[in-house]
Design a protein around this motif. Structure first.
Motif, PDB file in Angstrom:
ATOM      1  N   LYS A 145       1.137   5.208 -10.445  1.00 45.46           N
ATOM      2  CA  LYS A 145      -0.212   4.629 -10.393  1.00 45.46           C
ATOM      3  C   LYS A 145      -0.526   3.804 -11.628  1.00 45.46           C
ATOM      4  O   LYS A 145      -1.076   2.716 -11.514  1.00 45.46           O
ATOM      5  N   ASP A 179     -10.602   2.976   2.795  1.00 45.47           N
ATOM      6  CA  ASP A 179      -9.748   3.282   1.645  1.00 45.47           C
ATOM      7  C   ASP A 179      -8.294   3.468   2.031  1.00 45.47           C
ATOM      8  O   ASP A 179      -7.397   3.085   1.287  1.00 45.47           O
ATOM      9  N   ASN A 216       0.880  -1.163   0.000  1.00 41.90           N
ATOM     10  CA  ASN A 216       0.000   0.000   0.000  1.00 41.90           C
ATOM     11  C   ASN A 216       0.924   1.221   0.000  1.00 41.90           C
ATOM     12  O   ASN A 216       1.208   1.814   1.031  1.00 41.90           O
ATOM     13  N   CYS A 254       1.612   2.871  -6.858  1.00 45.54           N
ATOM     14  CA  CYS A 254       1.140   3.804  -5.827  1.00 45.54           C
ATOM     15  C   CYS A 254      -0.362   3.630  -5.624  1.00 45.54           C
ATOM     16  O   CYS A 254      -1.128   3.577  -6.589  1.00 45.54           O
ATOM     17  N   GLU A 255      -0.776   3.566  -4.374  1.00 40.35           N
ATOM     18  CA  GLU A 255      -2.192   3.358  -4.063  1.00 40.35           C
ATOM     19  C   GLU A 255      -2.797   4.551  -3.331  1.00 40.35           C
ATOM     20  O   GLU A 255      -4.011   4.619  -3.167  1.00 40.35           O
ATOM     21  N   SER A 256      -1.957   5.466  -2.861  1.00 39.24           N
ATOM     22  CA  SER A 256      -2.498   6.542  -2.036  1.00 39.24           C
ATOM     23  C   SER A 256      -1.626   7.788  -2.136  1.00 39.24           C
ATOM     24  O   SER A 256      -0.399   7.701  -2.128  1.00 39.24           O
ATOM     25  N   THR A 274      -6.276   0.287   1.859  1.00 34.18           N
ATOM     26  CA  THR A 274      -6.553  -0.643   0.760  1.00 34.18           C
ATOM     27  C   THR A 274      -5.489  -0.601  -0.346  1.00 34.18           C
ATOM     28  O   THR A 274      -5.143   0.474  -0.837  1.00 34.18           O
ATOM     29  N   GLU A 275      -4.988  -1.782  -0.717  1.00 31.68           N
ATOM     30  CA  GLU A 275      -4.124  -1.927  -1.890  1.00 31.68           C
ATOM     31  C   GLU A 275      -5.059  -2.255  -3.060  1.00 31.68           C
ATOM     32  O   GLU A 275      -5.512  -3.387  -3.194  1.00 31.68           O
ATOM     33  N   TYR A 276      -5.362  -1.268  -3.899  1.00 32.65           N
ATOM     34  CA  TYR A 276      -6.394  -1.477  -4.922  1.00 32.65           C
ATOM     35  C   TYR A 276      -5.951  -2.419  -6.034  1.00 32.65           C
ATOM     36  O   TYR A 276      -6.731  -3.204  -6.544  1.00 32.65           O
ATOM     37  N   LEU A 277      -4.702  -2.290  -6.494  1.00 33.18           N
ATOM     38  CA  LEU A 277      -4.239  -3.026  -7.672  1.00 33.18           C
ATOM     39  C   LEU A 277      -5.196  -2.789  -8.841  1.00 33.18           C
ATOM     40  O   LEU A 277      -5.544  -3.702  -9.583  1.00 33.18           O
ATOM     41  N   ILE A 300      -7.252   5.343  -6.686  1.00 30.87           N
ATOM     42  CA  ILE A 300      -6.221   5.853  -5.781  1.00 30.87           C
ATOM     43  C   ILE A 300      -6.910   6.671  -4.694  1.00 30.87           C
ATOM     44  O   ILE A 300      -7.955   7.274  -4.933  1.00 30.87           O
TER      45      ILE A 300
END
Lengths: 398, 398
Positions: free
Chosen positions: B231, B289, B209, B241-243, B292-295, B299
């Motif tokens: 991202k 959120d 994350n 990048c997730e955040s 969370t690691e969205y993959l 973002i």
């Protein structure tokens, strides 16, 4: 903790040492409570001895803290910063592990040692000592925390688990979110309990079923003296020798010499059939003997036909601690050091040297008998990890 | 395995590569069986893609083995042999870990990669790939084992767990006597199952994350380009990048620029209240959120009042992988690299560089997100340990 400067850390170690020295009467009073209860519970003399804090032991704890002051800061250094073709500079910085938990038996001096090592390396520590030493540990940690507060450092850098109920150890071992590593120090049962039940990473320490192999080319006087030292100089330690392996070609001459010497300290020798034939003072070993760490005036003895047989036997029964060959043959020395799987492999020296001070690392937090993270004596370095520092000027990945 | 010379290891890697290349039709046939079954079971397209072995992927596997040939032997070196005052010479020799188990998902290329890395570092490997890739893995391991045998190497250096029942994984994770380390590679569920249940030491890998913090002194064009790269360059990887964390002082200017760019790839941006006020294209984030690691093309975005708030937020929610600051302020760069707790901390570069090849280590077995043994990209070195070699001439301990 990770941000503490070296001068602040060293000054605090000195301050804690002074406070312990000044409070020695209080410490001995707290310790006396533990001893009284332990005696009522019928604790064995050897364990009572380890529990007891004398003036000399208190001096030893203080001395240990002062020795740490002399050592370099183990954290902060950036190793080998290199520039990549795209201009990124990448280096590996030594940083503390974070939160270290130490689970140990009723030896109050470990409380102070463990604080000193974890503090100097920038870690916070959670201590869970044996319940028999709870009054001593509470007093020692109270003194340490007070010194930390007076130095402007958060006293929670040192937390003693004061609940002696075992269920709190079980909880501690599963706090992956809060604890970075658990180091168990003590006997086989304690260590295996942690290894089997922890979800937090564990550094396994301590058990030592150490062998000495006497090769056919050995100087037998040297072999005899090293074996006598490794077995009897201190019997209760993990680097003491517990088992001998002797080449058949020199067995007739070597065994009586070695038995003569070991009998000076009334060591019981448990041998295989061949060994018993050679010396009637040897009693017959059972299969269990090969895997036993006696921590006592007992040693096992096996006669082998070749160095290959010796290596196979040792790699089967050793615990990955310290193993020695006595030889004057270059090829045998090289073969043994190449093929024996252990933290320390010796040629022509006593296994008793596996120790942080003897290896020149200063104080140690334990001797790792596993292969991950650290192997052998663990000094301050073993309480650190790293992080990559990457310095760019706008690099993106194509 | 530990005794294999470097020439034999390299020749064998070439031989395995040739054999895989020659057998590509057989490999694709086996892979087709897996794909057929996976389609029948309704496997999602992204997973199907990872499962599929094309000619290009087979070439990639072979290329990976040949790249390993170029790397130095990671074992055998004795580091810093020093002489102690008593004459003992003590050095630390790099040796293989022993037996490495790798548990992974249905990506057959990992089978060959993992063999190559463990073999070059002198380890034996136990492979347990996802059950959906069982025919592909069986074929690949059959080819590898045959090449080993032809090279006079025990084929059991590579063992595939062919039973797909999960209970065998549970057993494998507790074989402390036989397995030195387990490396899980895959999603959060797979990794946590191993971390929670293994008694064998585990190297935790993968979950990322990753944050980018845009400081008030940042070059905003650089920030925008790095964020877009980190991202969107590849969304399904752990160093994406997730955040985002953005300083309030530049938020009004920076956010619309960044959103403009991310919207080129239809990235959904989930922000806190302040971010939503600044740009109406941002949807409101929930508490979930932040962790969370969205993959995915999503973002999160938080606006902060200070670098301290940014560091606290990141250290609360990050997974110890890769974190970046975009700044032109020396003190801020230093503070961020000092205080962020992660395997890799970046200044002014994309987090996408956390990778064995990009760091210059050659191939990697995974990216460690824990602190023990190895942290960050793990190359051949991470698959080794050491043993102390102690050379004496009769030393005993006084």
């Amino acid at each position: 903790m990770a941000k503490l400067q070296i001068v602040a850390k060293n000054n605090t170690l000195v301050k804690v040492g002074d406070a312990i020295s000044l409070a020695r009467e209080e410490i001995k009073q707290a310790n006396a409570k533990d001893i009284l209860i332990a005696k009522e519970n019928g604790m064995k003399p050897a364990l009572l001895d380890r529990l007891t804090l004398t003036d000399a032991r208190i001096d030893g704890m203080v001395e240990g803290l002062l020795q740490l002051v002399q050592l370099e800061d183990p954290v902060g250094e950036i190793q080998s910063m290199k520039t990549r073709p795209n201009g990124l500079m990448i280096g590996y910085k030594k940083v503390p592990l974070g939160v270290v938990a130490i689970i140990y038996e009723s030896r109050p001096n470990v409380t102070v040692d463990a604080f000193g090592l974890t503090f100097k390396s920038g870690n916070a520590v959670i201590l869970r000592g044996g319940s028999d030493s709870i009054y001593s540990n509470k007093k020692l940690v109270e003194i340490i925390r007070k010194s930390l507060e007076e130095s402007g450092i958060n006293p929670d850098a040192v937390i003693l688990v004061t609940e002696t109920d075992r269920k709190y150890v079980d909880e501690l071992m599963k706090l992956n979110q809060y604890v970075d590593v658990i180091i168990p120090r003590g006997g086989h049962g304690l260590i295996q309990n942690v290894v089997q039940n922890a979800t937090v990473p564990v550094i396994e320490t301590g058990t030592g079923n150490c062998h000495i192999y006497v090769d056919k080319s050995a100087n037998l006087e040297m072999a005899r003296d090293i074996i006598y030292n490794a077995k009897t100089q201190r019997i209760g330690v993990c680097n003491a020798c517990e088992s001998l392996v002797i080449h058949r070609v020199i067995a007739d001459r070597a065994i009586p010499m070695i038995v003569d010497k070991l009998k000076e300290k009334n060591v019981e020798i448990r041998g295989d059939k061949k060994a018993c034939e050679i010396d009637s003072r040897i009693v017959e070993a059972s299969l269990d003997d090969w895997g036993t760490e006696y921590l006592d005036y007992i040693i096992s003895l096996k006669v082998v036909d070749s160095i290959e047989e010796a290596i196979n036997h040792i790699n089967m029964y050793n615990t990955g601690h310290s193993e020695a060959i006595i030889t004057n043959d270059y090829d045998m020395a090289r073969k043994f050091t190449d093929e024996i799987d252990a933290a320390a492999v010796y040629v022509n020296a006593s296994t008793r040297f596996t120790d942080g001070f003897e290896f020149g690392f200063g104080a140690e937090i334990g001797i790792s008998t596993q292969k991950m993270h650290a192997r052998g004596p663990m000094g301050l370095d073993a309480l650190t990890t790293g992080k990559y520092i990457v310095l760019g000027n706008g690099q993106i990945r194509e």
